[in-house]
Scaffold this motif. Structure first.
Motif, mmCIF file in Angstrom:
data_model
loop_
_atom_site.group_PDB
_atom_site.id
_atom_site.type_symbol
_atom_site.label_atom_id
_atom_site.label_comp_id
_atom_site.label_asym_id
_atom_site.label_seq_id
_atom_site.Cartn_x
_atom_site.Cartn_y
_atom_site.Cartn_z
ATOM 1 N N PHE A 51 90.167 140.448 45.149
ATOM 2 C CA PHE A 51 89.615 141.709 45.638
ATOM 3 C C PHE A 51 90.461 142.223 46.804
ATOM 4 C CE2 PHE A 51 86.053 139.284 43.903
ATOM 5 C CZ PHE A 51 85.580 140.192 42.960
ATOM 6 N N PRO A 52 90.486 143.536 46.986
ATOM 7 C CA PRO A 52 91.270 144.090 48.094
ATOM 8 C C PRO A 52 90.621 143.831 49.444
ATOM 9 C CG PRO A 52 90.066 145.832 46.974
ATOM 10 C CD PRO A 52 89.851 144.592 46.168
ATOM 11 N N VAL A 53 91.471 143.718 50.466
ATOM 12 C CA VAL A 53 91.017 143.675 51.851
ATOM 13 C C VAL A 53 91.514 144.953 52.501
ATOM 14 C CG1 VAL A 53 91.107 142.462 54.067
ATOM 15 C CG2 VAL A 53 91.132 141.158 51.923
ATOM 16 N N SER A 54 90.603 145.837 52.827
ATOM 17 C CA SER A 54 90.971 147.116 53.424
ATOM 18 C C SER A 54 91.861 146.904 54.641
ATOM 19 C CB SER A 54 89.700 147.872 53.820
ATOM 20 O OG SER A 54 90.017 148.972 54.645
ATOM 21 N N LEU A 102 97.033 150.611 39.721
ATOM 22 C CA LEU A 102 95.738 151.223 39.452
ATOM 23 C C LEU A 102 95.126 151.679 40.765
ATOM 24 C CD1 LEU A 102 93.210 151.892 37.769
ATOM 25 C CD2 LEU A 102 92.541 149.474 37.982
ATOM 26 N N ILE A 103 94.862 152.983 40.877
ATOM 27 C CA ILE A 103 94.204 153.538 42.060
ATOM 28 C C ILE A 103 92.795 153.924 41.663
ATOM 29 C CG2 ILE A 103 94.202 155.361 43.802
ATOM 30 C CD1 ILE A 103 97.423 154.520 42.054
ATOM 31 N N THR A 104 91.803 153.229 42.228
ATOM 32 C CA THR A 104 90.417 153.485 41.863
ATOM 33 C C THR A 104 89.472 152.991 42.947
ATOM 34 O OG1 THR A 104 88.735 153.147 40.144
ATOM 35 C CG2 THR A 104 90.189 151.294 40.629
ATOM 36 N N ASP A 105 88.299 153.633 43.026
ATOM 37 C CA ASP A 105 87.205 153.155 43.872
ATOM 38 C C ASP A 105 86.222 152.313 43.074
ATOM 39 O OD1 ASP A 105 88.098 154.527 46.147
ATOM 40 O OD2 ASP A 105 87.137 156.378 45.501
ATOM 41 N N ASP A 106 86.455 152.181 41.784
ATOM 42 C CA ASP A 106 85.529 151.480 40.882
ATOM 43 C C ASP A 106 85.826 149.978 40.936
ATOM 44 O OD1 ASP A 106 83.791 150.727 38.935
ATOM 45 O OD2 ASP A 106 84.541 152.083 37.392
ATOM 46 N N LEU A 107 85.452 149.342 42.029
ATOM 47 C CA LEU A 107 85.818 147.939 42.236
ATOM 48 C C LEU A 107 85.218 146.971 41.225
ATOM 49 C CD1 LEU A 107 85.978 147.521 46.094
ATOM 50 C CD2 LEU A 107 87.733 148.215 44.489
#
Length: 276
Positions: free
Chosen positions: A87-90, A138-143
């Motif tokens: 998962f990404p870490v902002s 992939l650029i998305t907010d749909d985590l």
């Protein structure tokens, strides 16, 4: 509350939570999951030992295994769980997350189950490694879609690495500054949310004489205006679909099958300068 309390009764059995507007998915170590009608911010207060790595991600630190530093300024880092999910870490939360895991951080390669390995960004790998690894961006907010999409890519196209970001405003500047080997093969731009930001990024990318050759697939909600606007800004394909996780995941698989197996892709070598 009668539903929420039992779901959180044994927090050590919870690996992570993924927020979706005013709802939140809770994932358990045994593979079960539950959907609660509460925002992730509410559940964060109920689980004070958990770590918020992203606006839509809450991690149980006992299941964290690696923490990967952001490859560049204004880019996200990554955290990987023992299950292999990443998962990404902002970037805004990076220092906070690293500090929260500080007592459990260990040098890369430590096999103890009670520690987290902190590793260098993939962008800092040796040149021979970066050249051999192609990528999909992939650029998305749909985590919630990220783990299944990552599995699809790993299973169907193991020679490609999936990179994900939840914002696109700095994307053109970032890509303009990377080497040819680091450029993605295909960009999947999810404009179902943050639509204005995504369309502006698309326009800037297609307006660049070098980056315009990158295939960009634009996802929008089903409206004629957005479809037309996407093609007007020179997206290579515009796909309209509802805000549905399963449909989005299945569509990404079909898109990758076409662009990675059927389509002929352009060479991205920078043209030599011609002296007048």
């Amino acid at each position: 509350m009668s539903v929420i309390k039992p779901a959180l009764e044994h927090p050590n059995l919870i690996t992570h939570l993924l927020g979706a507007n005013n709802y939140c998915w809770i994932y358990y170590r045994n593979g079960d999951k539950k959907l609660l009608a509460k925002p992730i911010s509410y559940l964060q207060d109920e689980l004070p030992s958990f770590i918020r790595t992203h606006k839509s991600v809450l991690i149980n630190p006992i299941y964290a295994r690696t923490l990967t530093a952001p490859p560049r300024q204004k880019m996200a880092g990554e955290i990987q769980l023992e299950s292999g999910l990443t998962f990404p870490v902002s970037r805004r939360r990076w220092n906070e997350v690293a500090e929260a895991l500080d007592h459990r951080l260990a040098p890369d390669g430590n096999k103890a189950s009670s520690v987290v390995s902190i590793v260098a960004s993939p962008a800092k790998a040796a040149p021979s490694e970066s050249v051999s690894q192609k990528s999909i961006l992939l650029i998305t907010d749909d985590l919630p879609c990220l783990p299944p999409v990552a599995r699809i890519i790993a299973r169907g196209w193991p020679q490609y690495q999936l990179h994900t970001f939840d914002h696109s405003n700095h994307l053109p500047d970032h890509l303009a500054g990377v080497s040819v080997e680091e450029l993605p093969t295909v960009i999947l731009l999810d404009a179902r949310t943050a639509t204005v930001e995504r369309l502006q990024a698309l326009q800037r990318l297609k307006g660049d004489p070098y980056l315009c050759r990158l295939p960009i697939i634009l996802f929008v909600v089903p409206t004629d205006t957005l479809v037309s606007d996407g093609y007007k800004r020179q997206a290579n394909s515009v796909i309209s679909l509802q805000d549905d996780h399963l449909t989005f995941i299945q569509t990404i698989e079909r898109v990758c099958r076409f662009w990675l197996q059927t389509a002929s892709l352009p060479s991205l070598a920078k043209p030599a300068l011609i002296n007048s």
